[in-house]
Design an enzyme around this catalytic site. Structure first.
Site, PDB file in Angstrom:
ATOM      1  N   GLU A   1       0.814  -1.215   0.000  1.00 20.24           N
ATOM      2  CA  GLU A   1       0.000   0.000   0.000  1.00 20.24           C
ATOM      3  C   GLU A   1       0.849   1.267   0.000  1.00 20.24           C
ATOM      4  O   GLU A   1       0.346   2.361  -0.285  1.00 20.24           O
ATOM      5  CB  GLU A   1      -0.935   0.014   1.216  1.00 20.24           C
TER       6      GLU A   1
ATOM      7  N   GLU B   1       6.863 -21.857   8.256  1.00 18.03           N
ATOM      8  CA  GLU B   1       7.142 -21.014   9.425  1.00 18.03           C
ATOM      9  C   GLU B   1       8.118 -21.687  10.395  1.00 18.03           C
ATOM     10  O   GLU B   1       8.752 -21.003  11.208  1.00 18.03           O
ATOM     11  CB  GLU B   1       5.852 -20.653  10.159  1.00 18.03           C
TER      12      GLU B   1
END
Length: 306
Positions: A84, A115
């Site tokens: 963004e 992960e």
């Protein structure tokens, strides 16, 4: 095996123990009451957020990058914040980077086990050429994720500053950070689902890290996002509105100025405010380090001197 009973984000929430027995309105009211605790939790860590913003600004003003890394929800939040920044603040795409365990494909489809790969965190930083010039923000609600710890340890070994955004104070990720931001909004509505309150807390912190940094770097004038990229019809209209909000003028005046400087609000504001050409406006901006307010001060000082 991970001992979940030692992780605060995995604790059971007594307030929602019978949420499955509620009618729909009561259910969402209960979720909303729990969500209201998030902002209060974030409020308690604002001093750490401010320290992190100052550290980010220092690195970015010297040409370094802000790099987020995380897994699952945490990784997606980092990517969301990163992507963004170019349309909102006119940053280059490589200035704010989001890494997620398992690669960009893991944004839309979970990559199981990524992960837990400690070495992958280092490898992903090496893959983008991470260096001492950059700053790393490790995002991990539980504060234990091996991928994030691996990235943080590598960043520290290079001498780069390391920030943690977590929801478990005293966790391994917390201890690795130079600046640890650890809002604790309490047990989740659904036990262990850290995409809920923990994710909301992390999103709020990341919003502040990027937004406050961009304000300090001169990408906001007043409260206007004057480096917005006008890449579609809505943003073209928004850019005209930004110029008009910064300096009283008509739509036609704002558009005429914008067309002369590639639809960049900053020089357009100076053109209308100071009555100068596009070239002069851009020269003022360069002298002012890209800060509109400072550019106006330089113009007015020059006018007074003459």
């Amino acid at each position: 095996m991970v001992k979940l009973d030692s992780i605060s984000t995995e604790q059971s929430n007594r307030n929602t123990a019978h949420i499955d027995q509620l009618d729909t309105l009561s259910m969402v009211q209960l979720i909303n009451r729990e969500d209201q605790k998030v902002a209060l939790a974030v409020e308690k860590v604002l001093p750490q957020v401010a320290r992190a913003v100052d550290a980010i600004c220092e690195k970015m003003s010297e040409g370094g990058r802000l790099v987020y890394c995380g897994c699952g929800t945490s990784g997606r939040l980092g990517i969301l914040d990163a992507v963004e920044c170019p349309p909102t603040f006119g940053t280059d795409p490589g200035q704010v980077v989001g890494l997620i365990a398992g690669g960009t494909g893991a944004f839309v489809k979970a990559v199981e086990g990524a992960e837990d790969d400690f070495d992958l965190g280092r490898a992903d930083l090496e893959g983008i050429g991470f260096s001492q010039k950059d700053i790393l923000v490790g995002i991990a609600a539980s504060g234990r994720t091996p991928y994030v710890r691996g990235a943080m340890e590598y960043a520290r070994s290079l001498g780069a500053p390391v920030v943690a955004v977590i929801c478990c104070p005293g966790s391994p990720v917390d201890r690795l950070a130079d600046i640890a931001i650890a809002p604790t909004p309490g047990p989740e509505v659904i036990t262990g689902s850290t995409r809920l309150k923990s994710g909301t807390a992390q999103k709020m912190v990341l919003n502040m890290l990027s937004t406050a940094s961009m304000i300090k770097l001169g990408k906001v004038y007043g409260n206007l996002m004057v480096d917005v990229k006008a890449t579609n019809q809505k943003l073209l209209a928004r850019t005209i509105s930004i110029v008009k909000s910064a300096v009283p003028c008509t739509d036609q005046q704002a558009q005429a100025a914008l067309e002369q400087c590639g639809w960049w609000a900053k020089p357009a504001i100076l053109m209308v405010k100071c009555g100068v050409s596009a070239q002069c406006a851009q020269q003022l901006l360069e002298r002012a380090g890209g800060r509109v307010g400072r550019a106006i001060e330089l113009f007015e000082a020059g006018q007074s001197a003459s």
